[in-house]
Scaffold this active site. Structure first.
Site, PDB file in Angstrom:
ATOM      1  N   LYS A 120     -62.243  14.092 -25.914  1.00 17.03           N
ATOM      2  CA  LYS A 120     -62.120  12.414 -25.727  1.00 17.03           C
ATOM      3  C   LYS A 120     -61.473  12.181 -24.202  1.00 17.03           C
ATOM      4  O   LYS A 120     -60.157  12.633 -24.161  1.00 17.03           O
ATOM      5  CB  LYS A 120     -61.215  12.009 -26.985  1.00 17.03           C
ATOM      6  N   VAL A 149     -66.271   9.793 -25.538  1.00 14.53           N
ATOM      7  CA  VAL A 149     -66.013  10.919 -26.568  1.00 14.53           C
ATOM      8  C   VAL A 149     -67.250  11.922 -26.079  1.00 14.53           C
ATOM      9  O   VAL A 149     -68.743  11.412 -26.163  1.00 14.53           O
ATOM     10  CB  VAL A 149     -66.102  10.571 -27.822  1.00 14.53           C
ATOM     11  N   ASP A 193     -56.686   0.973 -37.720  1.00 15.41           N
ATOM     12  CA  ASP A 193     -58.000   0.745 -37.196  1.00 15.41           C
ATOM     13  C   ASP A 193     -59.044   1.399 -38.062  1.00 15.41           C
ATOM     14  O   ASP A 193     -59.721   2.089 -37.819  1.00 15.41           O
ATOM     15  CB  ASP A 193     -58.208   1.247 -35.748  1.00 15.41           C
ATOM     16  N   GLY A 203     -65.467   4.026 -26.598  1.00 13.30           N
ATOM     17  CA  GLY A 203     -64.627   2.994 -27.168  1.00 13.30           C
ATOM     18  C   GLY A 203     -64.214   2.156 -26.014  1.00 13.30           C
ATOM     19  O   GLY A 203     -64.421   2.728 -25.218  1.00 13.30           O
ATOM     20  N   TYR A 247     -61.170   2.503 -25.227  1.00 19.09           N
ATOM     21  CA  TYR A 247     -60.034   3.184 -24.392  1.00 19.09           C
ATOM     22  C   TYR A 247     -60.512   4.743 -24.137  1.00 19.09           C
ATOM     23  O   TYR A 247     -59.836   5.358 -23.423  1.00 19.09           O
ATOM     24  CB  TYR A 247     -58.689   3.411 -25.169  1.00 19.09           C
ATOM     25  N   SER A 248     -61.927   4.786 -24.334  1.00 23.50           N
ATOM     26  CA  SER A 248     -62.268   6.432 -24.054  1.00 23.50           C
ATOM     27  C   SER A 248     -63.547   6.444 -24.062  1.00 23.50           C
ATOM     28  O   SER A 248     -64.381   5.811 -24.668  1.00 23.50           O
ATOM     29  CB  SER A 248     -61.403   7.232 -25.283  1.00 23.50           C
TER      30      SER A 248
END
Length: 332
Positions: free
Chosen positions: A72, A57, A160, A52, A54-55
């Site tokens: 994550k 996984v 979200d 994503g 921000y991360s």
């Protein structure tokens, strides 16, 4: 005050408005939280399963007990944001259909933190959703509402909600709401950032820059997911950008209704809308029904949808009201 000047409309959630006020400060004051880190060496990465903004996984392994987990790895963002996600996950621990945070670790050199979660054997929604029966859609929608009602009852907005953040292990009929990175504590009267949620799932309040929103934002996003499921569409409102997203909504819910909403909350629409909004009547939900989706888009489903997808966030059903709708009666 002169007659023409209306008092500003105060917008407060119809439910769970004061949960955080009634909690001790440490419940919501994540900035002053002290995290406790576990040992990174207890976990091994097996394969990448997603990424994503921000991360990244990964599917992982807990080497101590040989059990699968999800790792994550967080990208560099303000540490405050990471603390917020951790605090929210800890506050929601054990809640129905909420993903379980098992551990927090960080790399000794880079100091990059990673969150360790329970493993869910998810089937990608693009593969799964087209195969779901009427009963399945009722079942999983209800399971998602359980998770949302729980987080709302704990004073938290997810912000979200979208298929990518709903993990489903269809064999076990297990649903988990994941990715609490944008979630926030609700305080009545507080103004929030409107740059949350993914475009196709953004509520009208975000698109008209109304900052005093509440839990009902999640209900809009849930409603958009639900519409796509019952009408067998990939995405229900598919805007090219945030402005076009509101146009796509207005083509279904109507422009007069949009202007009534904007007027009620004394919202000033961005001038960009002057050229692109046009004039559209409200569409009948039944106009989306066809041979292919008729068995899913039944009267009960459409009645529920009509009560979820409202411009006015205060008119939308709450999670509990939605769960009490006749559409879900068959599950009880």
């Amino acid at each position: 005050m002169n007659q023409t000047e209306a008092a500003p409309v105060v917008s407060v959630s119809r439910v769970y408005a004061h949960v955080n006020e009634e909690m001790p400060r440490e419940y919501w004051d994540y900035e002053n939280m002290q995290e406790v880190f576990g040992y990174q060496d207890n976990y091994e990465i097996i394969r990448k399963v997603g990424r994503g903004k921000y991360s990244e996984v990964f599917e992982g392994l807990n080497v101590l007990n040989n059990s699968k987990c999800i790792i994550k790895v967080l990208k560099p963002v303000k540490y405050k944001k990471i603390k917020r996600e951790i605090k929210i996950l800890q506050n929601l621990a054990g809640g129905p259909n909420i993903i379980s945070l098992l551990d927090i670790v960080r790399d000794p050199e880079s100091k990059t933190p990673s969150l360790i979660f329970e493993f869910v054997d998810n089937i990608d929604f693009r593969t799964l959703y087209p195969t779901l029966s009427d009963y399945d859609i009722r079942y999983y929608s209800y399971e998602l509402l359980k998770a949302l009602d729980f987080c709302h009852s704990r004073g938290i907005m997810h912000r979200d909600v979208k298929p990518h953040n709903v993990m489903i292990d269809h064999k076990k009929r297990k649903l988990r709401l994941i990715d609490w990175g944008l979630a926030e504590f609700y305080h009545a009267g507080m103004e929030y950032n409107v740059r949350v949620a993914s475009r196709y799932f953004k509520g009208p309040e975000l698109l008209v820059d109304f900052r005093e929103y509440d839990y009902s934002l999640d209900i809009w996003s849930f409603g958009v997911m639900f519409a796509a499921l019952i009408f067998k569409k990939d995405t229900f409102f598919r805007g090219r950008d945030n402005y076009d997203q509101l146009v796509k909504i207005a083509k279904v819910l109507g422009t007069d209704e949009l202007f009534a909403y904007v007027q009620k909350y004394q919202i000033v629409l961005d001038r960009q809308y002057d050229n692109i909004l046009g004039q559209y009547p409200k569409r009948d939900w039944y106009s989306f029904v066809n041979r292919d989706n008729r068995s899913l888009a039944n009267d009960e489903a459409i009645d529920l949808l009509n009560r979820l997808l409202r411009y006015d966030h205060q008119e939308r059903l709450t999670c509990q009201e939605a769960m009490a709708h006749p559409y879900f009666q068959v599950l009880k």
